[in-house]
Scaffold this active site. Structure first.
Site, mmCIF file in Angstrom:
data_model
loop_
_atom_site.group_PDB
_atom_site.id
_atom_site.type_symbol
_atom_site.label_atom_id
_atom_site.label_comp_id
_atom_site.label_asym_id
_atom_site.label_seq_id
_atom_site.Cartn_x
_atom_site.Cartn_y
_atom_site.Cartn_z
ATOM 1 N N LYS A 148 15.792 -90.533 19.482
ATOM 2 C CA LYS A 148 15.077 -89.881 18.375
ATOM 3 C C LYS A 148 15.628 -88.478 18.159
ATOM 4 O O LYS A 148 15.445 -87.598 18.995
ATOM 5 C CB LYS A 148 13.581 -89.799 18.689
ATOM 6 C CG LYS A 148 12.773 -89.022 17.653
ATOM 7 C CD LYS A 148 11.387 -88.697 18.187
ATOM 8 C CE LYS A 148 10.606 -87.799 17.249
ATOM 9 N NZ LYS A 148 11.256 -86.493 17.020
ATOM 10 N N GLU A 221 14.833 -80.880 29.719
ATOM 11 C CA GLU A 221 15.605 -79.652 29.522
ATOM 12 C C GLU A 221 14.811 -78.784 28.554
ATOM 13 O O GLU A 221 14.821 -79.026 27.344
ATOM 14 C CB GLU A 221 16.984 -79.980 28.954
ATOM 15 C CG GLU A 221 17.800 -80.941 29.809
ATOM 16 C CD GLU A 221 19.052 -81.409 29.089
ATOM 17 O OE1 GLU A 221 19.834 -80.552 28.622
ATOM 18 O OE2 GLU A 221 19.241 -82.631 28.969
#
Length: 451
Positions: A148, A221
């Site tokens: 996505k 992250e």
């Protein structure tokens, strides 16, 4: 889709339905059976072909990236090239079983097996550079993927999917555009075995909580508020441009950019003057125009947030804005590169991650105090130390509570090394051998003596 350099709509993008998402997960699960049984070499060859095909359409991808993200065309080309390079490097890494014991008592091996379907969620600031390692790491290690892109920058990633259609088997890589709802479907779905997410800390916490319901593996992250510490032995004229580039890359929209600059008293004013001069000289504008150094803020929501932080900064007592500080008189989401002096901790600009072209420059006289202040943050992505004494620089860098620490450099880690943050800046590592193994499950194989 809005071009951030003009503020005007320039394209339309599909918004995946729940049914389309379910179809993508089903396709990924069916494709996994054969894909996971292929050898590393077979998967390597296909991913190498994908990298070659991206290179053949580099200009098309770069132009589209500039239109939707805003960065200068040269930076867009560099991003596509870096994404290609990341794929090419990761597929050269060899993952072998580890022999933990092999003697008269028996043989014990640690083998690594693919997880299944990996869900990737990429951000809007460097969409291809951060999608490339996700898809390469997942696919090379035998997983299939549902990817996505950010709803702010989906188009170049969708083009990547179009390129991949002619190379990868059906269902191996599925790219869906959508908003927050699509991301929630991914983190909750029992047919997705891992989520790899790059984005804000707030969203990362939601991803982690949602993934915990069915024990999905996660690699997160997240944001950074990187501190750079400049010692008094440096020559400001020698480091000013490198520091500026590390702070204002992509108009400050980089997680590991310098966000807080701590400068020793001895060179504080001199470095400020150099940074302010550079800020006034760089060219800011439409990324498709010739000679542009920096583009706009990517979206209106982020643009307004940076303006709020700037307004708060201007109200702080003793603050000096040496360059910038204003919106630019033109269409689009443009803010002048801004250098701020006379500011300290406890302000939004210093404590938060502004993610825009604004750099606070803080003064220190004692190195222990500077390290303490740099570490006094919930963020822990990157940091740097600038000095002529490399040995001392390394010692100070090792004291920073960050996932990566540089000396006389800041920003950028090669794909051969693991990258990630500590504290609230992330969980796990991406890239390198360590990053590849985050997409696999270790399995202990125990054999009796004489095997």
């Amino acid at each position: 889709m809005v071009n951030p350099a003009t503020g005007e709509v320039f394209a339309q993008c599909p918004d995946a339905s729940r049914a389309q998402f379910e179809q993508a997960v089903d396709a990924a699960r069916h494709a996994y059976v054969n894909w996971s049984r292929m050898s590393f070499e077979e998967r390597r060859r296909m991913l190498a072909r994908l990298a070659d095909a991206m290179e053949a359409r580099l200009e098309e991808m770069a132009t589209l990236l500039t239109l939707e993200q805003g960065k200068p065309i040269a930076a867009a080309r560099a991003e596509i090239e870096r994404g290609i390079g990341i794929i090419r490097h990761l597929i050269t890494i060899v993952i072998e079983p580890e022999v933990l014991r092999n003697d008269s008592g028996g043989r014990v091996e640690l083998r690594y097996k693919s997880l299944g379907v990996v869900g990737g969620i990429a951000p809007w600031n460097v969409p291809i550079v951060l999608a490339a390692p996700k898809l390469a790491s997942a696919l090379y290690t035998g997983n299939t993927m549902v990817l996505k892109p950010s709803p702010y920058t989906p188009l170049t990633t969708l083009l990547l999917g179009e390129i991949a259609c002619d190379i990868l088997p059906p269902g191996v890589l599925n790219i869906l555009a959508g908003g927050n709802e699509l991301g929630q479907w991914m983190t909750e779905h029992p047919g997705i075995d891992k989520i790899t997410f790059t984005g804000s800390i707030a969203t990362g916490k939601k991803v982690m909580a949602s993934a915990a319901a069915n024990m999905k593996r996660v690699t997160l992250e997240l944001g950074g508020n990187d501190a750079a510490i400049v010692l008094g032995d440096v020559e400001p004229k020698e480091i000013a441009r490198r520091i500026f580039q590390a702070a204002f890359a992509n108009s400050g929209q980089v997680c590991q950019a310098i966000k807080r600059l701590y400068v020793h008293d001895d060179v504080y004013e001199a470095l400020l003057t150099k940074l302010a001069t550079i800020a006034r000289q760089v060219k800011v504008g439409d990324g498709l125009d010739e000679g542009v150094d920096y583009g706009p803020i990517q979206n209106r929501t982020q643009y307004e947030r940076v303006l709020e932080i700037l307004d708060d900064t201007a109200r702080q007592p003793g603050v000096r804005i040496l360059a910038g500080g204003h919106v630019m008189d033109r269409p689009g989401y443009f803010i002048e590169p801004t250098i701020v002096a006379g500011i300290g901790e406890g302000t939004r600009l210093v404590d938060e991650e502004p993610f825009g072209p604004v750099l606070p420059v803080l003064r220190f006289s004692d190195i222990d105090d500077a390290v303490t202040r740099a570490n006094d943050s919930r963020f822990g992505l990157g940091g740097s130390v600038w000095t002529k004494d490399l040995a001392m620089g390394a010692d100070i860098a090792a004291r920073l509570e960050t996932g990566v620490a540089w000396v006389n450099h800041h920003l950028g880690v090669s794909a051969e090394y693991p990258f990630g943050g500590v504290k609230e800046s992330g969980v796990g590592r991406a890239n390198g051998v360590m990053g590849l193994k985050r997409n696999m499950e270790p399995q202990l194989i125990v054999l009796p003596a004489g095997s």
